[in-house]
Design a protein around this motif. Structure first.
Motif, short mmCIF file in Angstrom:
data_model
loop_
_atom_site.label_atom_id
_atom_site.label_comp_id
_atom_site.label_asym_id
_atom_site.label_seq_id
_atom_site.Cartn_x
_atom_site.Cartn_y
_atom_site.Cartn_z
N TYR A 77 127.61 24.53 -7.60
CA TYR A 77 128.46 25.41 -6.76
C TYR A 77 127.90 26.13 -5.27
CZ TYR A 77 129.66 30.45 -6.35
OH TYR A 77 130.61 31.74 -6.27
N ALA A 78 126.71 25.03 -5.36
CA ALA A 78 126.95 25.34 -3.41
C ALA A 78 127.53 24.88 -3.04
CB ALA A 78 125.14 24.81 -3.42
N SER A 104 125.04 28.76 7.19
CA SER A 104 123.62 28.42 7.35
C SER A 104 123.05 28.08 5.28
CB SER A 104 122.66 29.25 7.72
OG SER A 104 122.65 30.03 7.19
N ALA A 105 122.62 26.77 5.51
CA ALA A 105 121.57 27.18 4.79
C ALA A 105 121.45 27.78 3.72
CB ALA A 105 120.64 25.96 4.50
N GLU A 106 120.55 28.86 4.48
CA GLU A 106 120.77 30.23 4.24
C GLU A 106 121.39 31.08 3.07
OE1 GLU A 106 117.76 34.16 4.86
OE2 GLU A 106 118.09 32.76 6.92
N ALA A 125 125.05 33.67 -1.13
CA ALA A 125 126.17 33.33 -2.30
C ALA A 125 125.64 32.61 -3.36
CB ALA A 125 126.92 33.17 -1.18
N ALA A 126 125.41 31.68 -2.92
CA ALA A 126 125.30 30.56 -4.47
C ALA A 126 124.11 31.74 -5.51
CB ALA A 126 124.35 29.40 -4.34
#
Length: 220
Positions: A89-90, A101-103, A108-109
């Motif tokens: 999903y990510a 960004s990764a954060e 969100a994931a």
């Protein structure tokens, strides 16, 4: 709508785990719950929960009006499977939002799939379920189970307003019996309820979770 605490929130990870050692049990063992096989995994782990969670589900079911039952869809999820779901999903979100960004992706994931290290499903503490009649026909709860926020335009959120009055009433009924039995809801997913995990501990004000992730394949 009150502020939603996501699974990715550092407050969830900060909750310590005081593993009680309670075993995982097969919810199909005595036939008291209707069990759907749509999330069946190769290890047949989906139908397992901690004993204390199953006991509370049965208490909740006893509170339902005549003619209605809980329909169990998924309980325990091996950490490796949880990680695969999260990463998939990510990856989808990253493809749609390449500038995030990764954060941002992680946050969100976590609306839809819990980060693997936190996941209540991997502790045997969470259940995905809905309401059905005695023959297993699902009631209208506004979206299909496991509809993501993008697909459902946010209707998967427990207190979403873009659903019918009937679906809202069914969600209220489901929530009332599960809350009375001691479970807590993850408010981005009307079908996800848990007891004894870190998220439950944070929401209820407990000092520690009772159940931590287990890397096992139930066989007894």
């Amino acid at each position: 709508m009150s502020e939603i605490v996501l699974m990715s929130d550092p407050k969830v990870a900060a909750i310590r785990v005081a593993e009680c050692g309670e075993r995982l049990v097969d919810v199909r063992r005595d036939g008291r719950l209707l069990v759907d096989s749509r999330k069946q995994d190769p290890a047949d782990a989906f139908a397992y929960l901690r004993e204390g969670v199953l006991e509370r589900l049965l208490k909740a079911q006893a509170l339902l009006p005549q003619g209605l039952r809980l329909l169990f869809v998924e309980g325990y999820r091996p950490p490796s499977l949880q990680r695969a779901y999260f990463e998939e999903y990510a990856g989808q979100l990253q493809a749609v939002h390449p500038g995030w960004s990764a954060e941002q992706i992680n946050s969100a994931a976590s609306r839809y799939v819990s980060p693997p290290d936190i996941a209540p499903h991997s502790a045997g503490a969470a259940v995905d379920l809905t309401l059905a009649d005695t023959e297993g026909r699902e009631m209208d709860l506004g979206t299909r189970m496991n509809a993501d926020p993008e697909e459902s335009e946010g209707a998967c959120y427990t207190h979403a307003v873009n659903i019918s009055a009937e679906a809202r009433a069914n969600r209220k009924l489901l929530g009332s019996v599960l809350t009375a039995a001691g479970l807590v809801n993850y408010p981005t997913e009307w079908w996800h309820w848990s007891f004894g995990d870190r998220y439950w501990a944070l929401i209820t004000g407990e000092a520690a979770a009772l159940y931590g992730p287990k890397e096992i394949t139930p066989s007894v």
